[in-house]
Design an enzyme around this catalytic site. Sequence first.
Site, short mmCIF file in Angstrom:
data_model
loop_
_atom_site.label_atom_id
_atom_site.label_comp_id
_atom_site.label_asym_id
_atom_site.label_seq_id
_atom_site.Cartn_x
_atom_site.Cartn_y
_atom_site.Cartn_z
N ASP A 138 26.74 -113.88 -75.74
CA ASP A 138 26.02 -114.94 -74.69
C ASP A 138 26.93 -114.99 -73.75
O ASP A 138 27.69 -114.85 -73.51
CB ASP A 138 25.00 -115.50 -75.04
CG ASP A 138 23.80 -116.52 -74.53
OD1 ASP A 138 23.18 -115.82 -73.75
OD2 ASP A 138 23.38 -116.61 -75.29
N GLU A 169 22.16 -112.90 -75.68
CA GLU A 169 21.06 -113.63 -74.98
C GLU A 169 19.53 -114.34 -75.92
O GLU A 169 19.00 -114.31 -75.05
CB GLU A 169 20.78 -113.10 -73.68
CG GLU A 169 22.20 -112.58 -72.68
CD GLU A 169 21.85 -111.32 -71.72
OE1 GLU A 169 20.47 -111.68 -71.34
OE2 GLU A 169 23.10 -110.58 -71.40
N GLU A 180 32.13 -108.67 -71.05
CA GLU A 180 31.40 -108.31 -70.06
C GLU A 180 32.17 -108.88 -69.04
O GLU A 180 31.01 -109.76 -68.04
CB GLU A 180 30.23 -108.65 -70.36
CG GLU A 180 29.12 -108.02 -71.06
CD GLU A 180 27.85 -108.44 -71.62
OE1 GLU A 180 27.08 -108.34 -70.01
OE2 GLU A 180 26.86 -107.78 -72.66
O1 G3I Z 1 17.98 -94.87 -65.08
C1 G3I Z 1 17.56 -95.92 -64.08
C2 G3I Z 1 16.84 -94.46 -63.68
O2 G3I Z 1 16.85 -93.36 -63.61
C3 G3I Z 1 15.99 -95.26 -61.71
O3 G3I Z 1 16.32 -94.27 -60.72
C4 G3I Z 1 16.81 -96.39 -61.51
C5 G3I Z 1 16.56 -97.26 -59.81
O4 G3I Z 1 16.27 -98.71 -60.47
O5 G3I Z 1 16.94 -96.97 -62.61
C6 G3I Z 1 17.99 -96.95 -63.84
O6 G3I Z 1 18.12 -98.14 -65.01
C7 G3I Z 1 18.79 -98.79 -64.47
C8 G3I Z 1 19.25 -99.10 -65.33
O7 G3I Z 1 20.81 -101.05 -65.11
C9 G3I Z 1 20.76 -98.10 -65.27
O8 G3I Z 1 21.25 -98.18 -64.37
C10 G3I Z 1 18.13 -100.16 -64.63
O9 G3I Z 1 16.96 -100.55 -63.34
C11 G3I Z 1 18.51 -102.30 -64.73
O10 G3I Z 1 17.90 -102.29 -64.60
C12 G3I Z 1 19.90 -101.74 -65.37
O11 G3I Z 1 20.70 -102.74 -65.44
C13 G3I Z 1 21.63 -103.18 -65.95
C14 G3I Z 1 20.85 -103.96 -66.82
O12 G3I Z 1 22.13 -104.76 -67.43
C15 G3I Z 1 19.97 -104.78 -67.03
O13 G3I Z 1 19.56 -105.71 -67.38
C16 G3I Z 1 23.15 -102.88 -66.41
O14 G3I Z 1 22.81 -101.62 -66.05
C17 G3I Z 1 23.28 -103.46 -67.33
O15 G3I Z 1 24.95 -103.10 -66.71
C18 G3I Z 1 23.31 -104.18 -67.59
O16 G3I Z 1 24.08 -104.86 -68.67
C19 G3I Z 1 24.51 -106.32 -69.16
C20 G3I Z 1 24.28 -106.35 -70.69
O17 G3I Z 1 23.38 -105.98 -71.07
C21 G3I Z 1 23.77 -107.49 -71.30
N1 G3I Z 1 24.48 -108.80 -70.46
C22 G3I Z 1 23.83 -109.20 -68.59
C23 G3I Z 1 24.44 -107.67 -68.16
C24 G3I Z 1 24.32 -107.31 -67.30
O18 G3I Z 1 23.40 -107.82 -66.63
#
Ligand code: G3I
Length: 341
Positions: free
Chosen positions: A193, A138, A262
């Site tokens: 990306d 990205e 993705e």
């Molecule tokens: O691990 C913590 C947990 O301890 C906490 O209780 C909870 C409460 O919010 O959050 C948990 O972390 C979250 C994490 O995912 C695991 O579930 C984060 O808040 C959350 O922001 C995070 O989101 C991830 C996101 O990337 C962050 O940008 C998504 O799971 C993941 O699927 C997503 O993947 C991205 C790719 O890496 C890149 N391209 C876009 C894609 C979608 O956003």
Amino acid sequence: GSHMAPLKDVYKNDFLIGNAISAEDLEGTRLELLKMHHDVVTAGNAMKPDALQPTKGNFTFTAADAMIDKVLAEGMKMHGHVLVWHQQSPAWLNTKKDDNNNTVPLGRDEALDNLRTHIQTVMKHFGNKVISWDVVNEAMNDNPSNPADYKASLRQTPWYQAIGSDYVEQAFLAAREVLDENPSWNIKLYYNDYNEDNQNKATAIYNMVKDINDRYAAAHNGKLLIDGVGMQGHYNINTNPDNVKLSLEKFISLGVEVSVSELDVTAGNNYTLPENLAVGQAYLYAQLFKLYKEHADHIARVTFWGMDDNTSWRAENNPLLFDKNLQAKPAYYGVIDPAEQ
Ligand code: G3I
């Protein structure tokens, strides 16, 4: 049910089928569904910079190791995600506090040293257990106004601010060094990306990969520096597959491999998917897989971003092939038999 065609069998002559997982996906029914349909997995979060090096020099590999070892033991492959990104990355990598306690970019040399150390330590740790890495994720702005100038189209991330517009190339050079030192490893290096169906964004990405690869090839007997482009494919029911086709063919013309890294397609909202939208979603999935199959010679892998609508990062919008009870949706049938849609 067990009568269903495994996705990976349907596409076994075309490309690998993948999914994004968390640790819970490697147990019980979820593991059975994962293994039945997929050749390869991506860690949804477990191999991101904040998971692997939360503080400088403190590498935390335990959870990722458990995941990757289980994935390989269950007979699947692993794709590495992600070495360099502006999200889920600790601030110390590329910023510091100044005398007034404001966050400012690190100097170029220190940031470059952090970039190289992270990439090389992580790659050497996992070694040949992965088939490919998202080296940079990205880096490009959305809908850049002047895609001919790819450097001006780069997102102003902390890495960009600390290192400069060559941070993408520097990341690939650091990764390539590891592969050159380990010639027996067979690992592809990807630029990854999203919104890559936007033609301005796709053109800027094309120009960046071409510039970086052309200069590297000139100095290294035609060798690629960037092996592949990942088209994330976070689409919605209104995405125009003709735009996906244009971008896919543009990336293929670079002489690199492409992976759909993705994939998900949102439809409906509030965790509700009316029948007509379920059918429209299935139709878009079918059009996409028809396109992917036509270009299968250049596509290494098609990875969905989650197995079911309940655990998706876009759960409210029902984007995947299986519903919250792990039952196949019309979208699943669109994927396994695109010609029938
Ligand atoms: O691990 C913590 C947990 O301890 C906490 O209780 C909870 C409460 O919010 O959050 C948990 O972390 C979250 C994490 O995912 C695991 O579930 C984060 O808040 C959350 O922001 C995070 O989101 C991830 C996101 O990337 C962050 O940008 C998504 O799971 C993941 O699927 C997503 O993947 C991205 C790719 O890496 C890149 N391209 C876009 C894609 C979608 O956003």
